[in-house]
Write a protein that holds these residues in place. Structure first.
Motif, PDB file in Angstrom:
ATOM      1  N   ARG A 175       0.815  -1.213   0.000  1.00  0.00           N
ATOM      2  CA  ARG A 175       0.000   0.000   0.000  1.00  0.00           C
ATOM      3  C   ARG A 175       0.850   1.265   0.000  1.00  0.00           C
ATOM      4  O   ARG A 175       0.344   2.358  -0.180  1.00  0.00           O
ATOM      5  CB  ARG A 175      -0.915   0.011   1.234  1.00  0.00           C
ATOM      6  CG  ARG A 175      -1.837  -1.188   1.324  1.00  0.00           C
ATOM      7  CD  ARG A 175      -2.637  -1.177   2.610  1.00  0.00           C
ATOM      8  NE  ARG A 175      -3.470   0.010   2.710  1.00  0.00           N
ATOM      9  CZ  ARG A 175      -3.585   0.735   3.812  1.00  0.00           C
ATOM     10  NH1 ARG A 175      -2.892   0.422   4.884  1.00  0.00           N
ATOM     11  NH2 ARG A 175      -4.367   1.784   3.837  1.00  0.00           N
ATOM     12  N   VAL A 176       2.153   1.110   0.232  1.00  0.00           N
ATOM     13  CA  VAL A 176       3.012   2.276   0.349  1.00  0.00           C
ATOM     14  C   VAL A 176       4.430   1.888  -0.050  1.00  0.00           C
ATOM     15  O   VAL A 176       4.836   0.734   0.096  1.00  0.00           O
ATOM     16  CB  VAL A 176       2.975   2.807   1.805  1.00  0.00           C
ATOM     17  CG1 VAL A 176       3.541   1.793   2.772  1.00  0.00           C
ATOM     18  CG2 VAL A 176       3.684   4.127   1.931  1.00  0.00           C
ATOM     19  N   GLN A 177       5.184   2.847  -0.574  1.00  0.00           N
ATOM     20  CA  GLN A 177       6.577   2.599  -0.907  1.00  0.00           C
ATOM     21  C   GLN A 177       7.429   3.794  -0.493  1.00  0.00           C
ATOM     22  O   GLN A 177       6.932   4.910  -0.322  1.00  0.00           O
ATOM     23  CB  GLN A 177       6.754   2.306  -2.395  1.00  0.00           C
ATOM     24  CG  GLN A 177       6.340   3.423  -3.326  1.00  0.00           C
ATOM     25  CD  GLN A 177       6.485   3.019  -4.787  1.00  0.00           C
ATOM     26  OE1 GLN A 177       7.014   1.964  -5.113  1.00  0.00           O
ATOM     27  NE2 GLN A 177       6.011   3.870  -5.680  1.00  0.00           N
ATOM     28  N   PHE A 178       8.733   3.537  -0.334  1.00  0.00           N
ATOM     29  CA  PHE A 178       9.645   4.545   0.186  1.00  0.00           C
ATOM     30  C   PHE A 178      10.854   4.688  -0.725  1.00  0.00           C
ATOM     31  O   PHE A 178      11.332   3.719  -1.315  1.00  0.00           O
ATOM     32  CB  PHE A 178      10.122   4.157   1.591  1.00  0.00           C
ATOM     33  CG  PHE A 178       9.026   3.949   2.580  1.00  0.00           C
ATOM     34  CD1 PHE A 178       8.534   5.003   3.340  1.00  0.00           C
ATOM     35  CD2 PHE A 178       8.460   2.692   2.759  1.00  0.00           C
ATOM     36  CE1 PHE A 178       7.520   4.808   4.253  1.00  0.00           C
ATOM     37  CE2 PHE A 178       7.448   2.479   3.673  1.00  0.00           C
ATOM     38  CZ  PHE A 178       6.970   3.547   4.419  1.00  0.00           C
ATOM     39  N   ASP A 179      11.341   5.912  -0.796  1.00  0.00           N
ATOM     40  CA  ASP A 179      12.603   6.199  -1.458  1.00  0.00           C
ATOM     41  C   ASP A 179      13.464   6.953  -0.452  1.00  0.00           C
ATOM     42  O   ASP A 179      13.043   7.990   0.085  1.00  0.00           O
ATOM     43  CB  ASP A 179      12.390   7.040  -2.716  1.00  0.00           C
ATOM     44  CG  ASP A 179      13.714   7.422  -3.362  1.00  0.00           C
ATOM     45  OD1 ASP A 179      14.365   6.523  -3.925  1.00  0.00           O
ATOM     46  OD2 ASP A 179      14.087   8.608  -3.289  1.00  0.00           O
ATOM     47  N   VAL A 180      14.653   6.422  -0.162  1.00  0.00           N
ATOM     48  CA  VAL A 180      15.522   7.018   0.843  1.00  0.00           C
ATOM     49  C   VAL A 180      16.778   7.550   0.176  1.00  0.00           C
ATOM     50  O   VAL A 180      17.495   6.811  -0.496  1.00  0.00           O
ATOM     51  CB  VAL A 180      15.905   5.997   1.936  1.00  0.00           C
ATOM     52  CG1 VAL A 180      16.754   6.669   3.020  1.00  0.00           C
ATOM     53  CG2 VAL A 180      14.667   5.368   2.553  1.00  0.00           C
ATOM     54  N   GLN A 181      17.018   8.827   0.328  1.00  0.00           N
ATOM     55  CA  GLN A 181      18.243   9.449  -0.164  1.00  0.00           C
ATOM     56  C   GLN A 181      18.871  10.227   0.977  1.00  0.00           C
ATOM     57  O   GLN A 181      18.268  11.152   1.528  1.00  0.00           O
ATOM     58  CB  GLN A 181      17.953  10.373  -1.341  1.00  0.00           C
ATOM     59  CG  GLN A 181      17.441   9.628  -2.580  1.00  0.00           C
ATOM     60  CD  GLN A 181      17.247  10.554  -3.772  1.00  0.00           C
ATOM     61  OE1 GLN A 181      17.594  11.722  -3.708  1.00  0.00           O
ATOM     62  NE2 GLN A 181      16.694  10.020  -4.847  1.00  0.00           N
TER      63      GLN A 181
END
Length: 386
Positions: free
Chosen positions: A371-377
């Protein structure tokens, strides 16, 4: 292996009815991942597993809409092995709840599902730890040792919890501050103990004088107040006061939260709401009650107090909680920034995960709901819908 088959094997393991072939099958599944092995080991606790599987049966017998609603929430990895062993038993009920979510939810870890990618340049971020700064009335700051969990105040010094003395210049007022990713415990001059969660501030006198023991607080803290009927204890925070004699309670009063939550574990407290109009409201709490102080009113409700102090014992636990609120807690503990790219901020999740986990484990758990996704920078997390 289907989750129903695993539940069946765990039932037989509990009752001692596994055949040699079934035992080998269960062990093969356990060897795929430490979390699986942990679950098998916990199955030896008959009371815990019986309750977990009883809950599982009850939900399966409920109407379809109830089960469907539960599957919308995060399953929560049963990842408590990294929690401190002495405190693990306290969280078996939450592990049982996690089994329930796993059994009827959207994911059951079999060791074959990789964590979703968290960004092309992702570097894992460790959890917070013992970090705090002490500020004296003169403005001098002292970084407290991260090798210790807390300090005890004395007349002209402070002592770390292992007996190491920290000499302090004379100061009538002190301020203890934990940064993002920090937590610390302090014992005040009257013997009262306070645990500070991340991004919290406690202003207090070196010695209490007068008829009131008064401190100022911002953030989240767990308070164990020494009883003194001659000198009530008062906690001042944004928009409210908490009046106590001798008691244990949790106070969550972050400046960026819409609600101040005061949760009583033992004793009795009075919560007084201050409004910008000069009028006040108040309510008296009994154990297992929580006062919710909003912008417009003060109310109270029954809660599970152990859930509210989960942070103190190294556990994140969420129950139908908005993702925006969850990510604020994650941001404070891992010292990261969070950006939401669509309306996912108001979706609700439930689950349990260790605060000793890395950021990838926490975000991976949330991602596995599809239901959700993440991008980490670097130290910025961008959140959006799948």
């Amino acid at each position: 292996m289907e989750r129903s088959a695993i539940v069946s094997l765990l039932r037989k393991y509990q009752s001692g009815e596994l055949t040699a072939a079934e035992r080998a099958e269960l062990q093969k599944w356990a060897n795929r991942h430490p979390a699986n092995q942990a679950l098998v080991e916990r199955a030896a606790d008959a009371t815990w597993l019986s309750q977990a599987l009883s809950d599982y049966d009850q939900v399966l017998n409920d109407d379809h809409s109830t089960a469907a609603q539960l599957t919308q929430h995060i399953t929560g990895r049963i990842d408590l092995l990294s929690a401190k062993p002495a405190k693990l038993r306290k969280w078996l009920p939450y592990a049982a709840a996690a089994i329930l979510a796993v059994a009827i939810g959207t994911w059951f870890y079999t060791g074959t599902e990789p964590l979703p990618p968290l960004g092309p340049e992702f570097t894992d971020i460790p959890p917070g730890g013992n970090r705090a700064t002490l500020t004296l009335a003169s403005g001098q700051t002292i970084a407290l040792s991260d090798a210790h969990e807390g300090i005890v105040l004395r007349k002209d010094s402070a002592v770390y919890n292992d007996g190491t003395i920290l000499a302090l210049p004379p100061s009538d007022t002190l301020v203890l501050t934990t940064p993002k990713g920090g937590t610390y415990q302090i014992t005040l001059s009257d013997g009262s103990k306070i645990w500070l969660n991340a991004a919290s501030t406690l202003k207090y006198p070196s010695r209490f004088s007068g008829e009131i023991r008064q401190v100022e607080f911002s953030g989240e803290g767990y308070f164990e107040i020494e009883r003194d009927s001659r000198k009530p204890f008062r906690v001042i925070s944004k928009g409210q006061q908490v009046e106590v004699l001798g008691t244990a309670f949790n106070l969550s009063a972050y400046p960026d939260d819409e609600i101040i939550r005061t949760t009583l574990l033992s004793g009795k407290v009075q919560v007084i709401r201050d409004s910008h109009t000069g009028t006040t409201e108040s309510t008296v709490l009994s154990p297992s009650e929580q006062a919710l102080n909003t912008k417009s009113h003060l109310r109270k409700e029954a809660v599970d107090p152990n859930r509210e102090i989960a942070w103190r014992d190294g556990v994140f636990t969420f129950r139908q909680e908005k993702l925006g609120d969850i990510m604020r807690k994650v941001a404070r503990w891992y010292d990261v920034e969070v950006e939401f790219q669509d309306d996912v901020i108001n979706r609700t999740f439930s689950g349990t995960v260790s605060r000793y986990a890395t950021i990838s484990e926490v975000l991976g758990t949330l991602s596995l709901t599809d239901r959700v996704q993440f991008d980490v920078q670097n130290r910025t997390i961008r959140v959006k819908s799948k």
